[in-house]
Design an enzyme around this catalytic site. Structure first.
Site: not given
Length: 356
Positions: A40, A43
């Site tokens: 995550t 990203h």
């Protein structure tokens, strides 16, 4: 204090000085000791569509962490600065990990005890300032007190280990043949849990020999499906009718399709790996083979944490296997090296040491 932040919309992060936070009502302040780098975070650093939708810069990232309580805020505090939440006494000096999902407590799922399915979840390090910093404040109810046998590295892995526990324990594993697709850190953890739970055979597949090498410590059979025929491996192991349990961690369409092909009739499949785009599968196969496919996300609050805590506390071998997924350790000042390692694919888990 030091903080690794997303300074503005767009790619990139910045290690900078920001004001040290103070705990608000019902919060505790934690001195961060270790943080784990998650997909995550990649990203968010790269500023893809997910990041643009979820993040409101400037903001500190980081949600996998271990640290020490240094202050208990109002609404939690009792005499001498000691707080009590749900029967747990919180006091400065305690070592903790933290559940990163902050739930609303008001939606139907929350009120029914299904907090991991909250309709209005906020995430530490995504929707609010996180733990890539010297200090972080979090709701007291999200704190998980750690025992002495959980060292800082293991404590920083509790979030992804919880994902693995939640995935692997969707179905009974004892005496079953288990296929794990994807040998990233969570896949390796799933393989270790399946072996720990007494699975008959555990096979883990990937296309990366480096990642498969990390899984060898679990005792699972490792298969590079680009180089080996999975059905031949199954025959060698005496798996004649197919796998009973599938744990999909890769997010790769080809891995899912292969899993469906090699699972037994009536097999049960838990899916945690997130694909980059939608894809087709053979639904006739799913229906006629009577397969159960269950999506898995995050951790059950806090049942998964109890199971994770007990398993690690009961087995030094399992603790060593889980800790072994850490391949890189960096200081906050060298954060970019850690992100580069994570992007390369030739790594397990990257840990940032905030005590350095």
């Amino acid at each position: 204090m030091r903080a690794l932040i997303k300074p503005a919309p767009g790619p990139g992060l910045e290690l900078t000085e920001v004001p040290e936070p103070s705990p608000g009502f019902g919060e505790v302040k934690i001195r961060v000791m270790r943080t784990g780098l998650c997909g995550t975070d990649l990203h968010l650093a790269g500023w893809d569509d997910f990041a643009a939708e979820m993040l409101n810069p400037p903001q500190t990232l980081g949600h996998e962490f271990y640290g020490e309580i240094v202050e208990v805020g109002p609404g939690v505090s009792g005499m001498d600065g000691v707080g009590e939440v749900n029967g747990l006494r919180l006091t400065p000096g305690q070592h903790v990990s933290v559940e990163g999902h902050i739930t609303c407590g008001r939606c139907r799922n929350c009120r029914a005890g299904r907090r991991h399915m909250c309709l209005h979840t906020n995430s530490i390090g995504v929707n609010r300032d996180g733990a890539f910093a010297d200090y972080v404040v979090v709701p007291a109810g999200n704190v998980w007190l750690q025992a002495d046998h959980i060292d800082p590295d293991l404590g920083a892995l509790f979030d992804p280990f919880g994902n693995a526990v939640h995935t692997a324990l969707q179905f009974p594993l004892t005496a079953e043949d288990v296929l794990v697709t994807g040998a990233g850190p969570i896949g390796v953890m799933c393989a270790a849990i399946a072996k720990h739970a007494g699975a008959r055979n555990v096979v883990i597949t990937d296309l990366s020999d480096f990642r498969l090498s990390l899984a060898k410590v679990t005792g699972a059979v490792t298969v590079n499906t680009r180089e080996q025929d999975l059905r031949e491996v199954m025959a060698d192991l005496g798996i004649t009718e197919g796998f009973d349990i599938g744990l999909e961690l890769s997010g790769a369409p080809s891995a899912t399709r292969q899993m469906l092909d090699v699972c037994n009739y009536g097999a049960r499949i838990a899916m945690l790996g997130l694909p980059s785009a939608s894809y087709d599968i053979n639904w006739n196969q799913v229906i006629t083979h009577m397969l159960t496919i269950k999506g898995v996300y995050g951790r059950e609050m806090f049942d998964t944490w109890y199971k994770a805590d007990f398993m690690l506390g009961s087995s030094p071998q399992l603790r060593d296997q889980i800790r072994s997924v850490i391949t890189h350790r960096v200081t906050p000042e060298n954060w970019a090296e850690g992100f580069d390692a994570a992007r390369s694919g030739k790594c397990g888990k990257v840990i940032i040491d905030w005590t350095a």
